[in-house]
Write an enzyme that holds these catalytic residues in place. Structure first.
Site, PDB file in Angstrom:
ATOM      1  N   CYS A  55       0.838  -1.207   0.000  1.00  0.00           N
ATOM      2  CA  CYS A  55       0.000   0.000   0.000  1.00  0.00           C
ATOM      3  C   CYS A  55       0.873   1.258   0.000  1.00  0.00           C
ATOM      4  O   CYS A  55       2.092   1.196   0.119  1.00  0.00           O
ATOM      5  CB  CYS A  55      -0.908  -0.007   1.213  1.00  0.00           C
ATOM      6  SG  CYS A  55       0.012   0.163   2.756  1.00  0.00           S
ATOM      7  N   ALA A  58       3.174   1.643   2.889  1.00  0.00           N
ATOM      8  CA  ALA A  58       4.354   0.775   2.772  1.00  0.00           C
ATOM      9  C   ALA A  58       5.420   1.454   1.915  1.00  0.00           C
ATOM     10  O   ALA A  58       6.613   1.406   2.227  1.00  0.00           O
ATOM     11  CB  ALA A  58       3.971  -0.568   2.158  1.00  0.00           C
ATOM     12  N   ARG A  89      12.083  -5.226   6.268  1.00  0.00           N
ATOM     13  CA  ARG A  89      12.688  -5.034   4.947  1.00  0.00           C
ATOM     14  C   ARG A  89      14.207  -5.181   4.989  1.00  0.00           C
ATOM     15  O   ARG A  89      14.852  -5.198   3.978  1.00  0.00           O
ATOM     16  CB  ARG A  89      12.273  -3.666   4.396  1.00  0.00           C
ATOM     17  CG  ARG A  89      12.735  -3.366   2.991  1.00  0.00           C
ATOM     18  CD  ARG A  89      11.843  -2.321   2.392  1.00  0.00           C
ATOM     19  NE  ARG A  89      12.390  -1.651   1.251  1.00  0.00           N
ATOM     20  CZ  ARG A  89      13.067  -0.511   1.299  1.00  0.00           C
ATOM     21  NH1 ARG A  89      13.334   0.065   2.459  1.00  0.00           N
ATOM     22  NH2 ARG A  89      13.489   0.053   0.202  1.00  0.00           N
ATOM     23  N   HIS A 187       5.883   6.054  -2.610  1.00  0.00           N
ATOM     24  CA  HIS A 187       7.215   6.526  -3.016  1.00  0.00           C
ATOM     25  C   HIS A 187       7.116   7.996  -3.419  1.00  0.00           C
ATOM     26  O   HIS A 187       7.934   8.823  -3.021  1.00  0.00           O
ATOM     27  CB  HIS A 187       7.746   5.766  -4.237  1.00  0.00           C
ATOM     28  CG  HIS A 187       7.868   4.285  -4.054  1.00  0.00           C
ATOM     29  ND1 HIS A 187       7.733   3.406  -5.094  1.00  0.00           N
ATOM     30  CD2 HIS A 187       8.127   3.536  -2.946  1.00  0.00           C
ATOM     31  CE1 HIS A 187       7.918   2.168  -4.647  1.00  0.00           C
ATOM     32  NE2 HIS A 187       8.145   2.218  -3.360  1.00  0.00           N
TER      33      HIS A 187
HETATM   34 FE1  CFM Z   1      12.935  -0.107  -5.623  1.00  0.00          FE
HETATM   35 FE2  CFM Z   1      12.351  -2.446  -5.838  1.00  0.00          FE
HETATM   36 FE3  CFM Z   1      10.974  -0.794  -4.262  1.00  0.00          FE
HETATM   37 FE4  CFM Z   1      13.491  -1.472  -3.606  1.00  0.00          FE
HETATM   38 FE5  CFM Z   1      12.369  -3.376  -2.093  1.00  0.00          FE
HETATM   39 FE6  CFM Z   1      11.237  -4.252  -4.309  1.00  0.00          FE
HETATM   40 FE7  CFM Z   1       9.843  -2.691  -2.657  1.00  0.00          FE
HETATM   41 MO1  CFM Z   1      10.398  -5.106  -1.998  1.00  0.00          MO
HETATM   42  S1  CFM Z   1      14.339  -1.826  -5.535  1.00  0.00           S
HETATM   43  S2  CFM Z   1      12.545   0.397  -3.550  1.00  0.00           S
HETATM   44  S3  CFM Z   1      14.268  -2.337  -1.793  1.00  0.00           S
HETATM   45  S4  CFM Z   1      11.062  -0.911  -6.363  1.00  0.00           S
HETATM   46  S5  CFM Z   1      12.473  -5.265  -2.966  1.00  0.00           S
HETATM   47  S6  CFM Z   1      11.894  -4.413  -6.462  1.00  0.00           S
HETATM   48  S7  CFM Z   1       9.195  -4.334  -3.758  1.00  0.00           S
HETATM   49  S8  CFM Z   1      10.698  -3.181  -0.807  1.00  0.00           S
HETATM   50  S9  CFM Z   1       9.109  -0.733  -3.123  1.00  0.00           S
END
Ligand code: CFM
Length: 541
Positions: A55, A58, A89, A187
């Site tokens: 979500c 997260a 994580r 993000h």
């Molecule tokens: Fe970038 Fe990723 Fe992600 Fe990531 Fe991650 Fe991820 Fe994630 Mo899990 S490199 S930041 S450290 S998009 S592994 S493939 S899904 S936490 S949001």
């Protein structure tokens, strides 16, 4: 067996017609004869489908803000949301001042029913007072979870009041889980907040070293960032800020002084990369420190950007030294891995980044995809102008950023920039699809049903997964390599990380464990029936 349109149709025929139409747009069979294949991405998961996505909270607190070690990250909401962002994580951090590393704490307002009924603002304000008194952090963030948005707590004004009261940087993030179709929205919210409230607050005007860089989109999972830093420091780079693995508020404040921004994970941090370019005139370079060849290529591209003979020579010397160290260690693992196949399905970047590393072990990626990436992560940033915004994507506004009157400096002349762009991915990401083999499968937001069906047909030897989906292949007798937090392993980045990865993957193949698992369908007949004699008794003729 390869998958063609007919087989794909058979898989999707199990869905109601409307769902089939939708899912079909999220799946491609790579066709090298076509210039561009459009994929649908970053849209809502269909109700009833078992997605692996997270979500907005997260993505904001868990992914981008959480790793900043000298800040306390308050989760305003019921306790469960806080608990599940508590170090799961594996974004590691170490601090010179042990009193300024708060990552081992879970700080939540633990909202109860009475807070939902009467509002949680006072409780949040009290919690901030407590946090300042107990921890004395360098800054504080507040992340809202779903109920906070539903009851309308004004966390922004609580943060402003607390900031005045304590004379500390305290910022609030309205990243309620429902703010977007996945963690990707979070993000974006975190990127906006950091640019508005942190980056540029420092008073430095000049970079502290000759080759000063920031590393964006590196979260130090299992120590990945430390391995990257080890290599870069040997070459002579000065790393100002890492966003955000093992990162800090103090480093981020002066992130504006660098000469180049590296972008490892494009999906989670491309907004900051673009805003830094607009505000300070600093280009970004797409790098990939996963895989030996990608690491070497990234290092060489960095040296080319600075264009300094000394730096280029040092880069080559470090590459040669590192290769000599790891190549003999890789060899035995390559023998075990050669000729195998994998699915490479991860969140938003790693579905692409790990393919080269697999290839170096002789493992072919036959299916890849992302949980929540956007079209540009698949097709390349050149499609950005064609991406239609919808109600969900408009929910998170783009921050309006203008050149900083005092600090904007073009690091590279426009002519030089054009020249470099011909050679290296400067302020550009070409996406994953371009590297996928003809006939391979590309899937956006792969779900549990499709995972099973694709495994039955393609029978990969290993499956790159997350915590949620790893049990599907495992129950089918196929090892899963957890590529989000690496379970208990890592680092996998850079040169030494490649050896760790090779060891872990080879171990998956060498262990006899998987021979003991019989997938359910292997013990069940495809057709069930019984034989009965007919009345005349002559049926067996
Ligand atoms: Fe970038 Fe990723 Fe992600 Fe990531 Fe991650 Fe991820 Fe994630 Mo899990 S490199 S930041 S450290 S998009 S592994 S493939 S899904 S936490 S949001």
């Amino acid at each position: 067996m390869a998958i063609n349109e007919k087989i794909l149709d058979e898989i999707l025929n199990k869905y109601p017609a409307k769902v089939k139409r939708s899912r079909k747009k999220h799946i491609l069979i790579k066709d090298d004869a076509l210039d561009q294949q459009e994929i649908e991405a970053n849209t809502r998961t269909i109700p009833g489908i078992m997605t692996n996505r997270g979500c907005a909270y997260a993505g904001c607190k868990g992914v981008v803000l959480g790793p900043l070690k000298d800040m306390v990250h308050i989760v305003h909401g019921p306790i469960g949301c806080g608990y599940y962002a508590w170090m799961t994580r594996r974004n590691k951090a170490i601090s010179e001042d042990p009193e300024k590393n708060f990552l081992s704490y879970c700080v939540s307002t633990d909202m109860q029913e009475s807070d939902i009924v009467f509002g949680g603002e006072k409780k949040l304000a009290r919690m901030i007072d407590e946090v300042v008194e107990i921890f004395k952090p360098n800054a504080i963030t507040i992340s809202a979870t779903c109920p906070v948005g539903l009851i309308g707590d004004d966390i922004q004004s609580v943060a402003r009041e607390a900031e005045k009261k304590h004379g500390l940087n305290i910022t609030a993030y309205n990243c309620e889980g429902y703010k977007g179709v996945s963690q990707s929205a979070g993000h974006h919210i975190a990127n906006n907040g950091l640019m508005e409230n942190v980056v540029g607050l420092g008073d430095w005007e000049e970079p502290p070293g000759k080759y000063t860089i920031n590393i964006l989109g590196e979260y130090n999972i299992g120590g990945d960032g430390w391995e990257v830093e080890r290599v870069l420091k040997q070459i002579g780079y000065h790393i100002q800020a890492v966003m955000t693995g093992n990162g800090s508020y103090e480093d981020l404040k002066n992130a504006h002084v660098v000469q180049l921004n590296l972008v490892q994970c494009h999906r989670s941090i491309n907004y900051i990369a673009s805003m830094l370019e607009t505000r300070y005139g600093t280009p970004w370079l797409k790098v990939n420190f996963i895989g030996i060849h990608s690491t070497m290529e990234s290092l060489r591209n960095m040296a080319l950007y600075f264009g300094d003979g000394d730096l280029i020579r040092r880069t080559e010397a470090v590459i040669a030294k590192e290769l000599a160290e790891i190549e003999p260690l890789m060899e035995p693992y390559r023998k075990i891995c050669a000729g195998k196949t994998t699915f490479c399905f991860v969140g938003g970047s790693r579905g692409h980044h790990y393919q080269g590393l697999y290839e170096e072990l002789g493992i072919e990626t036959v299916l890849a995809g992302y949980e929540f990436a956007h079209r540009d992560d698949y097709e390349g940033r050149q499609v950005l102008p064609d991406i239609k915004s919808d109600a969900d994507s408009k929910n998170i506004p783009d921050l309006h950023v203008a050149p900083d009157e005092r600090r904007f400096r073009l690091k590279v002349s426009p002519e030089k920039m054009e020249e470099l762009k011909e050679k290296i991915p400067l302020s550009h990401y070409g996406g994953m699809n371009i590297n996928m083999k003809d006939g391979s499968i590309i899937v956006d937001d792969l779900n549990h049903y499709e995972t099973e069906e694709f495994i039955k047909i393609l029978k990969p030897d290993i499956f790159s997964s997350g915590i949620k989906d790893k049990y599907i292949p495992q129950k089918m007798g196929i090892p899963a390599k957890q590529l989000h937090n690496y379970d208990y392993s890592g680092p996998y980045a850079g040169f030494r990380g490649a050896v760790n990865f090779a060891r872990d993957v080879a171990m998956s193949f060498a262990t006899p464990t998987w021979n003991y698992i019989v997938p359910p369908w292997k013990g069940t007949p495809l057709l069930e029936g019984s034989i009965e004699l007919c009345a005349s008794g002559g049926c067996f003729k």
